[in-house]
Design a protein around this motif. Structure first.
Motif, PDB file in Angstrom:
ATOM      1  N   MET A  38      -8.849  19.636  46.590  1.00 49.93           N
ATOM      2  CA  MET A  38      -9.109  18.240  46.247  1.00 49.93           C
ATOM      3  C   MET A  38      -7.886  17.373  46.528  1.00 49.93           C
ATOM      4  O   MET A  38      -8.005  16.224  46.982  1.00 49.93           O
ATOM      5  N   ALA A  39      -6.693  17.922  46.260  1.00 46.07           N
ATOM      6  CA  ALA A  39      -5.465  17.174  46.543  1.00 46.07           C
ATOM      7  C   ALA A  39      -5.301  16.931  48.039  1.00 46.07           C
ATOM      8  O   ALA A  39      -4.860  15.852  48.467  1.00 46.07           O
ATOM      9  N   MET A  40      -5.668  17.922  48.852  1.00 47.72           N
ATOM     10  CA  MET A  40      -5.591  17.750  50.305  1.00 47.72           C
ATOM     11  C   MET A  40      -6.622  16.727  50.776  1.00 47.72           C
ATOM     12  O   MET A  40      -6.377  15.991  51.737  1.00 47.72           O
ATOM     13  N   HIS A  41      -7.788  16.671  50.107  1.00 47.83           N
ATOM     14  CA  HIS A  41      -8.779  15.631  50.405  1.00 47.83           C
ATOM     15  C   HIS A  41      -8.151  14.255  50.274  1.00 47.83           C
ATOM     16  O   HIS A  41      -8.291  13.392  51.159  1.00 47.83           O
ATOM     17  N   ALA A  42      -7.456  14.050  49.154  1.00 48.26           N
ATOM     18  CA  ALA A  42      -6.846  12.742  48.904  1.00 48.26           C
ATOM     19  C   ALA A  42      -5.690  12.472  49.851  1.00 48.26           C
ATOM     20  O   ALA A  42      -5.511  11.341  50.329  1.00 48.26           O
ATOM     21  N   GLU A  43      -4.894  13.506  50.153  1.00 45.44           N
ATOM     22  CA  GLU A  43      -3.738  13.330  51.025  1.00 45.44           C
ATOM     23  C   GLU A  43      -4.161  12.973  52.447  1.00 45.44           C
ATOM     24  O   GLU A  43      -3.531  12.126  53.106  1.00 45.44           O
ATOM     25  N   LEU A  44      -5.219  13.607  52.933  1.00 38.05           N
ATOM     26  CA  LEU A  44      -5.697  13.344  54.287  1.00 38.05           C
ATOM     27  C   LEU A  44      -6.661  12.159  54.351  1.00 38.05           C
ATOM     28  O   LEU A  44      -7.127  11.804  55.438  1.00 38.05           O
ATOM     29  N   GLU A  45      -6.974  11.588  53.171  1.00 34.61           N
ATOM     30  CA  GLU A  45      -7.874  10.431  53.073  1.00 34.61           C
ATOM     31  C   GLU A  45      -9.217  10.730  53.737  1.00 34.61           C
ATOM     32  O   GLU A  45      -9.716   9.973  54.562  1.00 34.61           O
ATOM     33  N   LEU A  46      -9.786  11.831  53.339  1.00 35.74           N
ATOM     34  CA  LEU A  46     -11.076  12.254  53.897  1.00 35.74           C
ATOM     35  C   LEU A  46     -12.206  11.634  53.090  1.00 35.74           C
ATOM     36  O   LEU A  46     -12.303  11.839  51.880  1.00 35.74           O
ATOM     37  N   ASP A  47     -13.038  10.878  53.739  1.00 32.36           N
ATOM     38  CA  ASP A  47     -14.175  10.239  53.078  1.00 32.36           C
ATOM     39  C   ASP A  47     -15.415  11.098  53.299  1.00 32.36           C
ATOM     40  O   ASP A  47     -16.272  10.801  54.131  1.00 32.36           O
ATOM     41  N   THR A  48     -15.495  12.207  52.557  1.00 32.04           N
ATOM     42  CA  THR A  48     -16.614  13.136  52.702  1.00 32.04           C
ATOM     43  C   THR A  48     -17.311  13.313  51.364  1.00 32.04           C
ATOM     44  O   THR A  48     -16.704  13.182  50.306  1.00 32.04           O
ATOM     45  N   GLU A  49     -18.588  13.625  51.428  1.00 30.45           N
ATOM     46  CA  GLU A  49     -19.374  13.806  50.206  1.00 30.45           C
ATOM     47  C   GLU A  49     -19.210  15.193  49.629  1.00 30.45           C
ATOM     48  O   GLU A  49     -19.148  15.368  48.410  1.00 30.45           O
ATOM     49  N   TYR A  50     -19.106  16.192  50.506  1.00 28.06           N
ATOM     50  CA  TYR A  50     -19.031  17.579  50.055  1.00 28.06           C
ATOM     51  C   TYR A  50     -17.587  18.048  50.063  1.00 28.06           C
ATOM     52  O   TYR A  50     -16.782  17.653  50.914  1.00 28.06           O
ATOM     53  N   ILE A  51     -17.260  18.945  49.135  1.00 25.52           N
ATOM     54  CA  ILE A  51     -15.881  19.425  49.038  1.00 25.52           C
ATOM     55  C   ILE A  51     -15.551  20.378  50.174  1.00 25.52           C
ATOM     56  O   ILE A  51     -14.396  20.485  50.598  1.00 25.52           O
ATOM     57  N   PHE A  52     -16.558  21.083  50.713  1.00 31.75           N
ATOM     58  CA  PHE A  52     -16.328  22.025  51.812  1.00 31.75           C
ATOM     59  C   PHE A  52     -16.772  21.424  53.142  1.00 31.75           C
ATOM     60  O   PHE A  52     -17.358  22.116  53.984  1.00 31.75           O
ATOM     61  N   GLN A  53     -16.512  20.175  53.345  1.00 32.09           N
ATOM     62  CA  GLN A  53     -16.917  19.489  54.576  1.00 32.09           C
ATOM     63  C   GLN A  53     -15.708  19.247  55.462  1.00 32.09           C
ATOM     64  O   GLN A  53     -14.694  18.711  55.016  1.00 32.09           O
ATOM     65  N   LYS A  54     -15.807  19.657  56.711  1.00 35.55           N
ATOM     66  CA  LYS A  54     -14.700  19.469  57.637  1.00 35.55           C
ATOM     67  C   LYS A  54     -14.540  17.991  58.003  1.00 35.55           C
ATOM     68  O   LYS A  54     -15.506  17.233  57.949  1.00 35.55           O
ATOM     69  N   PRO A  55     -13.328  17.591  58.388  1.00 33.50           N
ATOM     70  CA  PRO A  55     -13.117  16.194  58.811  1.00 33.50           C
ATOM     71  C   PRO A  55     -13.951  15.863  60.054  1.00 33.50           C
ATOM     72  O   PRO A  55     -14.195  16.717  60.918  1.00 33.50           O
ATOM     73  N   ASN A  56     -14.417  14.640  60.098  1.00 34.10           N
ATOM     74  CA  ASN A  56     -15.151  14.099  61.251  1.00 34.10           C
ATOM     75  C   ASN A  56     -16.473  14.833  61.503  1.00 34.10           C
ATOM     76  O   ASN A  56     -16.925  14.959  62.639  1.00 34.10           O
ATOM     77  N   THR A  57     -17.085  15.351  60.441  1.00 31.75           N
ATOM     78  CA  THR A  57     -18.395  15.986  60.552  1.00 31.75           C
ATOM     79  C   THR A  57     -19.316  15.426  59.485  1.00 31.75           C
ATOM     80  O   THR A  57     -18.865  14.857  58.488  1.00 31.75           O
ATOM     81  N   SER A  58     -20.609  15.580  59.693  1.00 33.28           N
ATOM     82  CA  SER A  58     -21.594  15.042  58.756  1.00 33.28           C
ATOM     83  C   SER A  58     -22.140  16.090  57.798  1.00 33.28           C
ATOM     84  O   SER A  58     -22.756  15.740  56.785  1.00 33.28           O
ATOM     85  N   PHE A  59     -21.935  17.371  58.104  1.00 33.40           N
ATOM     86  CA  PHE A  59     -22.478  18.439  57.284  1.00 33.40           C
ATOM     87  C   PHE A  59     -21.357  19.340  56.785  1.00 33.40           C
ATOM     88  O   PHE A  59     -20.288  19.431  57.404  1.00 33.40           O
TER      89      PHE A  59
END
Length: 546
Positions: free
Chosen positions: A272-293
């Motif tokens: 979750m901290a890496m989500h915030a650091e990379l500013e990833l706007d994803t809905e799922y926690i196991f979602q890769k950057p720049n993907t929809s699923f």
């Protein structure tokens, strides 16, 4: 093109999208259903060129054509009377019935009686003949294919090796402290697989965990109702303190639970901290950057199983892991209530009419099911063979993550000292005031001098009130009792299994021979061993009555 040009097929797709379209993972399923019908229409046209769309076949005169098209599409063998693709035949049957109903409803809305009669005639034929001519043969084909099929389950040593491999990989990534997208994707893949393996969940249930759900579950403390807590053993109370529970949507909309150990919560916190650091706007926690699923759990599990260099990596799938849990649970002597808890945790609610809506299901799943999961993931399943979930208490051999200021809750656990059956426990038992029978079980662990040598072959009889009173006074004079260790219990229960089954007490000679055979029992007298057997028989009988 056939799907886009057929209005009835498109209408079916729209109806399914209205029902489950809010879940992106169902879109592929909807598209598959439409393609199956399109293939069916093509098969119809090969037999009868006058049929242009799916609605044209909804007529009694085309019924035999429909049957022939389904058999051709599912590769039916007239000689053996078996389908090569039986599931396809079943799926087309369900879709045809739904489309026929939609066709009739549209005719009813427009007031076209002729079309309505056509639809009703087709549905009537379907109800009368489809089961005998298609469904029964398809089911028989499925069953026939299962005969003599070799079913392999994952090796326990492979599961343990995979779990250790994942732990080491996560530790290495956390040490590097590099917050790029590549490391995030790797850590997400590892955490996803770790949760799937531990919980034996369907991969889709875990991969679709949302960030909001995980964040809320990790922020909330593990709250257990005090009255419920008193009915749990100390080991189960420790599990509730060190595990958290997340609910997610399972198959057919069922609500399924996912348990997280302390290490898993720490790993997800880093993610979750890496989500915030990379500013990833994803809905799922196991979602890769720049993907929809989200990341596919099956693919991640297969990849890590290959990397871990297992003996049989091909057996490690989410389905086989779930079958392993279901198979290993048969080793346990589970009561019906324990079976329900385990089935509901796995998302296989086989007793919907007996749903535990009156019980604190979250506490039960953490306290009861996590013991089995830990035993399976540490190659200790043989130590709990023949036990119910409530009987798995003395498990100090399992490594449960605890905070430094917490004490071990398994060293001084005794039979009968703590109520573990929440369904049948009266209120007076839950306030640290055990009844006379339970107190007698506790005090009698040190044995009873009243049992003489002549009881070797006598049938077990419940103790009288007078006898219990004398034992209590006797044990008070004897001083502090010595709790039975896990190893001592295992030896007695294994070697004295015949006496447990026959509901009879062993004689003096039997107990002395057992003590001579096992050094772990050197500090026990023969009366202590006999007293332990007696207490266990009382406990077993009490559980059977409940």
């Amino acid at each position: 093109m056939k799907v886009k040009s057929d209005p009835l097929i498109l209408a079916l797709g729209q109806r399914k999208f209205d029902k489950t379209g809010q879940y992106p993972h169902t879109h592929q399923y909807i598209a598959q259903k439409l393609r199956e019908l399109a293939r069916f229409v093509i098969a119809l046209q090969k037999i009868d060129s006058s049929i242009k769309t799916l609605s044209d076949c909804f007529s009694a005169k085309h019924w035999e054509t429909v049957i022939s098209a389904v058999k051709d599409l599912a590769l039916f063998d007239n000689a053996s009377k078996f389908f090569s693709k039986p599931t396809l035949a079943k799926k087309i049957g369900h879709s045809l019935k739904n489309c026929a109903k939609m066709f009739g409803n549209n005719a009813l809305k427009t007031g076209d009686r002729a079309l309505k009669e056509r639809a009703d005639g087709f549905i009537e034929l379907y109800e009368e003949e489809w089961k005998d001519r298609i469904t029964s043969q398809a089911l028989e084909s499925l069953e026939q294919a299962k005969y003599n099929r070799v079913r392999y389950l994952p090796l326990v040593e492979d599961v343990v090796k995979l779990s250790k491999f994942i732990d080491n990989q996560i530790e290495d990534i956390c040490k590097e402290k590099i917050g790029n997208k590549e490391h995030f994707s790797r850590l997400a893949c590892l955490c996803l697989t770790q949760i799937i393996v531990f919980n034996r969940k369907r991969s889709g249930e875990v991969e679709r965990l949302k960030k909001v759900s995980v964040s809320n579950a990790m922020k909330q403390p593990s709250l257990v109702d005090e009255d419920v807590k008193k009915c749990l053993s100390r080991f189960e109370q420790k599990l509730c303190e060190n595990h958290c529970r997340i609910e997610t949507r399972g198959k057919k909309g069922r609500r399924v639970a996912i348990l997280l150990t302390r290490k898993m919560k720490q790993n997800l916190g880093i993610l979750m901290a890496m989500h915030a650091e990379l500013e990833l706007d994803t809905e799922y926690i196991f979602q890769k950057p720049n993907t929809s699923f989200p990341i596919r759990g099956t693919r991640a599990l297969r990849q890590l199983a290959d990397e871990a260099d297992l003996k049989h990596a091909d057996r490690i799938t989410s389905t086989t892991l779930r079958k392993q849990l279901a198979t290993m649970s048969q080793v346990l002597d589970l009561s019906e209530s324990s079976q329900d808890i385990l089935a509901q945790f796995m998302g296989q609610d086989i007793r919907i009419h007996r749903d535990f809506y009156r019980l604190p299901q979250s506490t039960l799943e953490i306290a009861k099911v996590s013991k089995v999961l830990h035993a399976m993931n540490t190659d200790m399943i043989e130590t709990v063979a023949g036990k119910d979930l409530d009987d798995i208490d003395a498990m100090d051999h399992l490594e449960i993550e605890q905070e430094s200021d917490t004490e071990d809750g398994t060293d001084d656990i005794d039979d009968g000292a703590t109520c573990t059956n929440i369904r049948s426990c009266p209120k007076k038992k839950c306030g640290h005031q055990p009844d006379d029978d339970a107190a007698d079980d506790d005090d009698d662990d040190n044995g009873s001098e009243t049992d003489d040598e002549g009881s070797e072959n006598e049938e077990y009889l419940p103790p009288t009130k007078k006898k219990k009173f004398g034992l209590k006074n006797q044990n008070k004079q004897m001083g502090k009792k010595t709790p039975w260790s896990w190893n001592e219990r295992q030896v007695v229960e294994k070697e004295m299994k015949l006496f447990f089954d026959l509901q009879k007490l062993p004689g003096k000679h039997d107990c002395q021979e057992l003590i001579k055979k096992h050094d772990v029992l050197k500090r026990r007298s023969w009366t202590m061993v006999k007293g332990y057997v007696r207490n266990r028989i009382i406990s077993i009988n009490r559980q059977l009555k409940q």
